[in-house]
Design a protein around this motif. Structure first.
Motif, PDB file in Angstrom:
ATOM      1  N   PHE A 274      45.208  32.583  20.693  1.00 10.55           N
ATOM      2  CA  PHE A 274      45.504  32.172  22.072  1.00 10.55           C
ATOM      3  C   PHE A 274      46.243  33.217  22.896  1.00 10.55           C
ATOM      4  O   PHE A 274      46.305  33.114  24.114  1.00 10.55           O
ATOM      5  CB  PHE A 274      46.248  30.832  22.063  1.00 10.55           C
ATOM      6  N   PHE A 275      46.794  34.230  22.228  1.00  7.55           N
ATOM      7  CA  PHE A 275      47.545  35.239  22.982  1.00  7.55           C
ATOM      8  C   PHE A 275      47.099  36.670  22.681  1.00  7.55           C
ATOM      9  O   PHE A 275      47.581  37.611  23.280  1.00  7.55           O
ATOM     10  CB  PHE A 275      49.056  35.062  22.722  1.00  7.55           C
ATOM     11  N   GLY A 276      46.165  36.840  21.778  1.00  8.62           N
ATOM     12  CA  GLY A 276      45.656  38.171  21.461  1.00  8.62           C
ATOM     13  C   GLY A 276      44.444  38.486  22.326  1.00  8.62           C
ATOM     14  O   GLY A 276      44.100  37.740  23.247  1.00  8.62           O
ATOM     15  N   PRO A 277      43.778  39.610  22.038  1.00  4.79           N
ATOM     16  CA  PRO A 277      42.577  39.950  22.804  1.00  4.79           C
ATOM     17  C   PRO A 277      41.439  38.964  22.538  1.00  4.79           C
ATOM     18  O   PRO A 277      41.369  38.385  21.449  1.00  4.79           O
ATOM     19  CB  PRO A 277      42.208  41.348  22.293  1.00  4.79           C
ATOM     20  N   VAL A 278      40.589  38.778  23.538  1.00  2.00           N
ATOM     21  CA  VAL A 278      39.402  37.923  23.367  1.00  2.00           C
ATOM     22  C   VAL A 278      38.341  38.762  22.670  1.00  2.00           C
ATOM     23  O   VAL A 278      37.855  39.755  23.215  1.00  2.00           O
ATOM     24  CB  VAL A 278      38.889  37.415  24.732  1.00  2.00           C
ATOM     25  N   THR A 279      38.020  38.377  21.450  1.00  3.71           N
ATOM     26  CA  THR A 279      37.095  39.183  20.645  1.00  3.71           C
ATOM     27  C   THR A 279      36.356  38.320  19.631  1.00  3.71           C
ATOM     28  O   THR A 279      36.945  37.377  19.078  1.00  3.71           O
ATOM     29  CB  THR A 279      37.874  40.301  19.882  1.00  3.71           C
ATOM     30  N   PRO A 280      35.076  38.655  19.377  1.00  8.80           N
ATOM     31  CA  PRO A 280      34.340  37.877  18.370  1.00  8.80           C
ATOM     32  C   PRO A 280      34.905  38.052  16.957  1.00  8.80           C
ATOM     33  O   PRO A 280      34.549  37.312  16.052  1.00  8.80           O
ATOM     34  CB  PRO A 280      32.910  38.419  18.465  1.00  8.80           C
ATOM     35  N   ALA A 281      35.830  39.022  16.795  1.00  8.69           N
ATOM     36  CA  ALA A 281      36.485  39.175  15.492  1.00  8.69           C
ATOM     37  C   ALA A 281      37.441  38.001  15.241  1.00  8.69           C
ATOM     38  O   ALA A 281      37.804  37.711  14.098  1.00  8.69           O
ATOM     39  CB  ALA A 281      37.249  40.496  15.441  1.00  8.69           C
ATOM     40  N   VAL A 282      37.866  37.342  16.317  1.00 13.59           N
ATOM     41  CA  VAL A 282      38.664  36.108  16.237  1.00 13.59           C
ATOM     42  C   VAL A 282      37.930  35.102  17.125  1.00 13.59           C
ATOM     43  O   VAL A 282      38.237  34.963  18.309  1.00 13.59           O
ATOM     44  CB  VAL A 282      40.115  36.334  16.757  1.00 13.59           C
ATOM     45  N   PRO A 283      36.925  34.411  16.573  1.00 10.97           N
ATOM     46  CA  PRO A 283      36.025  33.612  17.425  1.00 10.97           C
ATOM     47  C   PRO A 283      36.737  32.642  18.370  1.00 10.97           C
ATOM     48  O   PRO A 283      36.342  32.485  19.527  1.00 10.97           O
ATOM     49  CB  PRO A 283      35.152  32.882  16.410  1.00 10.97           C
ATOM     50  N   GLY A 284      37.815  32.012  17.890  1.00 18.53           N
ATOM     51  CA  GLY A 284      38.519  31.041  18.737  1.00 18.53           C
ATOM     52  C   GLY A 284      39.163  31.666  19.958  1.00 18.53           C
ATOM     53  O   GLY A 284      39.535  30.960  20.907  1.00 18.53           O
ATOM     54  N   SER A 285      39.307  32.986  19.978  1.00 19.80           N
ATOM     55  CA  SER A 285      39.966  33.638  21.125  1.00 19.80           C
ATOM     56  C   SER A 285      39.180  33.421  22.421  1.00 19.80           C
ATOM     57  O   SER A 285      39.748  33.487  23.508  1.00 19.80           O
ATOM     58  CB  SER A 285      40.160  35.133  20.860  1.00 19.80           C
ATOM     59  N   ILE A 286      37.907  33.120  22.317  1.00 20.65           N
ATOM     60  CA  ILE A 286      37.085  32.862  23.511  1.00 20.65           C
ATOM     61  C   ILE A 286      37.626  31.655  24.283  1.00 20.65           C
ATOM     62  O   ILE A 286      37.412  31.521  25.482  1.00 20.65           O
ATOM     63  CB  ILE A 286      35.588  32.629  23.120  1.00 20.65           C
TER      64      ILE A 286
END
Ligand code: GLP
Length: 247
Positions: free
Chosen positions: A210-222
């Motif tokens: 929720f506070f890191g970069p939006v990236t498919p490496a962390v799918p939930g970041s979207i």
């Protein structure tokens, strides 16, 4: 994004159940996107309790689950269909014909996924999507990857996921290696998203998601790009983030 911090798992479950109840009361024929895993079990228990008290009516509700293991039948006690029947559907007045889970027994992945996308489309869209969060940031079974998968697809599960889920099976070898899961676009098209997280083991991934970069490496970041996300967690899971609404 709105963040609610509860004292413990039970408190988290009550808040999430309150939000889902409000949805069902405001729109009795709503479409709920539902999740499995240990995180939402308390939420389902709370909904059942309020249903038993006469406060909730699921008779017009449609549900669409996120995912299912490929190769597990509805009768297999680790299939997500079995999980949903056991934790919610068999305990409330929902019409089973209006509850959808990907067909784990369909060997043709393309067909299974196309059928599921059609079910989502025909439902008119998901009003409220409930999500848990995997230890590697997966949502549904959208595993860390080079790109976001958009629609329902067949995934090969990450080793970390197999290890995390082996506690439910006799051994890691018995955990299915593949699953059908809604894609990121299917999830992002939900009108409202509620994420439930608990325990210290989720603290780091909650921060990254929720506070890191939006990236498919962390799918939930979207989810950071969705306009109506509610994060509901207990103190431990939210211990590494600061701005919260105490509840
Ligand atoms: C599973 C499910 C996810 C779930 C996640 C976290 O693999 N496919 O939908 O959110 O793992 O599970 P838990 O809530 O048990 O930590």
């Amino acid at each position: 994004m709105k963040i609610y911090k509860a004292k413990d798992y039970q408190g988290m479950s009550r808040i999430a159940a309150n939000i889902i109840s409000a949805q069902v009361i405001l729109k009795p024929d709503c479409v709920l996107g539902l999740a499995t895993g240990s995180s939402p079990i308390g939420t389902y228990d709370q909904l059942v309790e309020w249903y038993e008290k006469g406060d909730l009516d699921f008779s017009k509700v449609t549900t669409i689950n996120l995912d299912e293991y490929k190769g597990l039948s509805p009768e297999h006690d680790q299939s997500y269909r079995y999980f949903m029947n056991h934790h919610l559907f068999d305990r409330v007045n929902i019409d089973k014909a209006k509850t959808f889970v990907p067909d784990g027994m369909e060997p043709d992945s393309e067909k299974a996924c196309a059928d599921y996308n059609e079910i989502i489309r025909q439902s008119g869209g998901i009003d409220l999507q409930l999500l848990g969060l995997g230890h590697n940031g997966h949502i549904g079974f959208n595993e860390p990857a080079e790109a976001f998968e958009k629609e329902t697809h067949c995934v090969t599960l990450a080793e970390k996921t197999i290890q995390a889920n082996k506690r439910f099976f006799a051994s890691a070898e018995e955990v299915p290696k593949q699953a059908y899961t809604m894609g990121i676009r299917n999830i992002m098209q939900a009108r409202k998203i509620v994420v439930v997280v608990s325990g210290i083991g989720k603290a780091e991934i909650v921060k990254q998601t929720f506070f890191g970069p939006v990236t498919p490496a962390v799918p939930g970041s979207i989810l950071q790009l969705h306009s109506d996300v509610i994060l509901v967690g207990d103190e431990e899971a939210l211990s590494l983030i600061e701005e919260t609404t105490q509840a």
